[in-house]
Design an enzyme around this catalytic site. Structure first.
Site, mmCIF file in Angstrom:
data_model
loop_
_atom_site.group_PDB
_atom_site.id
_atom_site.type_symbol
_atom_site.label_atom_id
_atom_site.label_comp_id
_atom_site.label_asym_id
_atom_site.label_seq_id
_atom_site.Cartn_x
_atom_site.Cartn_y
_atom_site.Cartn_z
ATOM 1 N N GLY A 17 2.091 5.276 -3.202
ATOM 2 C CA GLY A 17 2.363 4.473 -2.004
ATOM 3 C C GLY A 17 3.759 4.760 -1.469
ATOM 4 C CB ALA A 50 20.263 11.441 -2.271
ATOM 5 C CB VAL A 51 16.832 15.277 -3.874
ATOM 6 C CG1 VAL A 51 16.401 16.601 -4.503
ATOM 7 C CG2 VAL A 51 16.460 14.096 -4.782
ATOM 8 N N GLY A 64 2.028 5.891 -11.399
ATOM 9 C CA GLY A 64 1.020 6.960 -11.308
ATOM 10 C C GLY A 64 1.687 8.326 -11.193
ATOM 11 C CG ASP A 73 5.150 -1.487 -10.840
ATOM 12 O OD1 ASP A 73 5.973 -0.637 -10.441
ATOM 13 O OD2 ASP A 73 3.924 -1.347 -10.714
ATOM 14 C CG MET A 91 1.159 -5.037 -0.746
ATOM 15 S SD MET A 91 1.491 -3.331 -0.345
ATOM 16 C CE MET A 91 0.026 -2.937 0.609
ATOM 17 N N GLY A 92 1.305 -6.487 -4.681
ATOM 18 C CA GLY A 92 1.556 -6.622 -6.116
ATOM 19 C C GLY A 92 0.240 -6.835 -6.841
ATOM 20 C CB SER A 111 6.012 -26.906 6.711
ATOM 21 O OG SER A 111 7.317 -26.777 6.215
ATOM 22 C CD GLN A 148 3.913 -7.270 1.499
ATOM 23 O OE1 GLN A 148 4.334 -7.767 0.493
ATOM 24 N NE2 GLN A 148 2.628 -7.120 1.739
ATOM 25 N NE ARG A 149 2.674 1.612 0.872
ATOM 26 C CZ ARG A 149 1.415 1.781 0.496
ATOM 27 N NH1 ARG A 149 0.871 0.979 -0.396
ATOM 28 N NH2 ARG A 149 0.703 2.751 0.987
HETATM 29 O O1 F6P Z 1 1.974 0.456 -5.447
HETATM 30 C C1 F6P Z 1 2.372 0.136 -4.165
HETATM 31 C C2 F6P Z 1 1.306 -0.674 -3.461
HETATM 32 O O2 F6P Z 1 1.804 -1.000 -2.182
HETATM 33 C C3 F6P Z 1 0.837 -1.934 -4.192
HETATM 34 O O3 F6P Z 1 1.702 -3.035 -4.049
HETATM 35 C C4 F6P Z 1 -0.499 -2.146 -3.542
HETATM 36 O O4 F6P Z 1 -1.339 -2.911 -4.381
HETATM 37 C C5 F6P Z 1 -1.022 -0.738 -3.365
HETATM 38 O O5 F6P Z 1 0.130 0.097 -3.293
HETATM 39 C C6 F6P Z 1 -1.872 -0.510 -2.134
HETATM 40 O O6 F6P Z 1 -2.288 0.810 -2.149
HETATM 41 P P1 F6P Z 1 -2.992 1.546 -0.923
HETATM 42 O O7 F6P Z 1 -1.929 1.827 0.088
HETATM 43 O O8 F6P Z 1 -3.551 2.797 -1.516
HETATM 44 O O9 F6P Z 1 -4.020 0.608 -0.374
#
Ligand code: F6P
Length: 329
Positions: free
Chosen positions: A10, A21-22, A110, A136, A176-177, A222, A261-262
């Site tokens: 992800g 940086a690399v 992974g 994590d 996420m998580g 709330s 969130q990504r």
């Molecule tokens: O590992 C990062 C992450 O954003 C997790 O928080 C989430 O469960 C997963 O990837 C979602 O993966 P994908 O983008 O493949 O749906």
């Protein structure tokens, strides 16, 4: 030394800062850098970064103005082929063919499991950087992207609080998580949430409803419930059903933040962490290190064998759960 750098799994905000940086650190020390596109899948397909003039090596200027960009300019993937023995062997052949001596993978568990497999078939050295919003991985207090993901989620919680307060509602905000409650706990603390549901803890629905009734009787208008997507019940929609069935005293709404969130520009903490780790990974390769992840623990740069970074679950700090409960009492 010829170093291959890639991002995998992800995407996480700050991956670009790490690639930069690399490249800057390696080129300034006289090394060559090959940018591998789309993670392990791109490696298998020999999909390498190229300059506009066709030159395959990354230069100092190849990474200009990417520090502040979200996503990853090298692209990423979750490669099914690389999960097979045949795929790993083929990747090792590609590395030999292009005379790559060392690799810097930027990714999560992974990615590092893949690095360990690859090392069984290739004698180059690998030093990884932790790039995942999940935080994590053991061997680092924070992973690249976590701070930005939390920042994004907290902004959403703040906005939802406005409408929750106006309508006297309860919002369940799913973050996420899948296996880890770090984003949820940090978001709950920073967003002043009354309840948090994590993969690591049991959510007692009847007790939660009683607590909500008490809060309502005290005039609370709330409620914010932050739910990790992998909480024990299976996410915000299910928890919402359970709360309603148990007599939740508030009108409820569910919001899934998902991949929001990504993305986005990395916050300064992620840029700095990524920059330190990318540079440290290159310096570690220079010293002959291999099979390790670069991390920061209590402010110090450290190396941890890949296998140890994902061998155990990284526990969320219980003391912070206690603080949250005190704040929400
Ligand atoms: O590992 C990062 C992450 O954003 C997790 O928080 C989430 O469960 C997963 O990837 C979602 O993966 P994908 O983008 O493949 O749906």
């Amino acid at each position: 030394m010829r170093i291959g750098v890639f991002t995998s799994g992800g995407d996480a905000p700050g991956m670009n800062a790490c690639v930069r940086a690399v490249v800057r650190s390696a080129v300034s020390k006289g090394h060559e850098v090959i940018g591998i596109c789309r993670g392990y899948q791109g490696l298998l397909e020999e999909d390498f970064f190229r300059q506009a003039d066709g030159e395959p090596l990354m230069r100092l200027r190849s990474v200009s103005h990417i520090l502040q960009l979200g996503g990853t300019v090298l692209g990423t993937s979750r490669s099914e082929l690389f999960r097979t023995k045949e795929g790993v062997k083929r990747a090792a052949d590609v590395l030999r063919k292009h005379r790559i001596d060392a690799l810097i993978p930027i990714g999560g568990d992974g990615t590092f499991r893949g690095a360990v497999e690859l090392a069984r078939h290739w004698d180059g050295r690998i030093v990884g950087c932790p790039g995942t919003i999940d935080n994590d991985l053991l061997g680092t207090d924070y992973t690249i992207g976590f701070a930005t993901a939390v920042h994004t989620a907290v902004e959403a919680v703040d906005k939802l609080r406005d409408t929750a307060e106006s309508h006297e509602r309860l919002f369940l905000v799913e973050v996420m998580g899948r296996h880890s409650g770090f984003i949820a706990l940090w978001t709950a603390l920073a967003g002043g949430a009354e309840v948090v549901a994590l993969p690591e803890t049991h959510t007692d629905v009847p007790a939660t409803v009683e607590h909500l009734k008490t809060l309502k009787s005290r005039g609370k208008k709330s409620i914010m419930v932050v739910v990790a997507e992998g909480d024990e019940l299976g996410g915000a929609a299910i928890l919402d059903d359970e709360l309603r069935r148990a007599g939740c005293p508030f009108d409820t709404r569910v919001v899934l933040l998902g991949h929001l969130q990504r993305g986005g520009t990395p916050v300064p903490d992620d840029r700095i962490l990524a920059t330190r780790l990318g540079d440290f990974a290159v310096r570690s390769l220079d010293r002959g290190v291999g099979g390790m992840m670069a991390g920061v623990v209590r402010g110090e740069l450290v190396l941890t064998p890949f296998e140890e970074t994902y061998a155990r679950h990284k526990a969320v700090p219980e003391s912070l759960l206690d603080v949250l409960q005190t704040m929400a009492s």
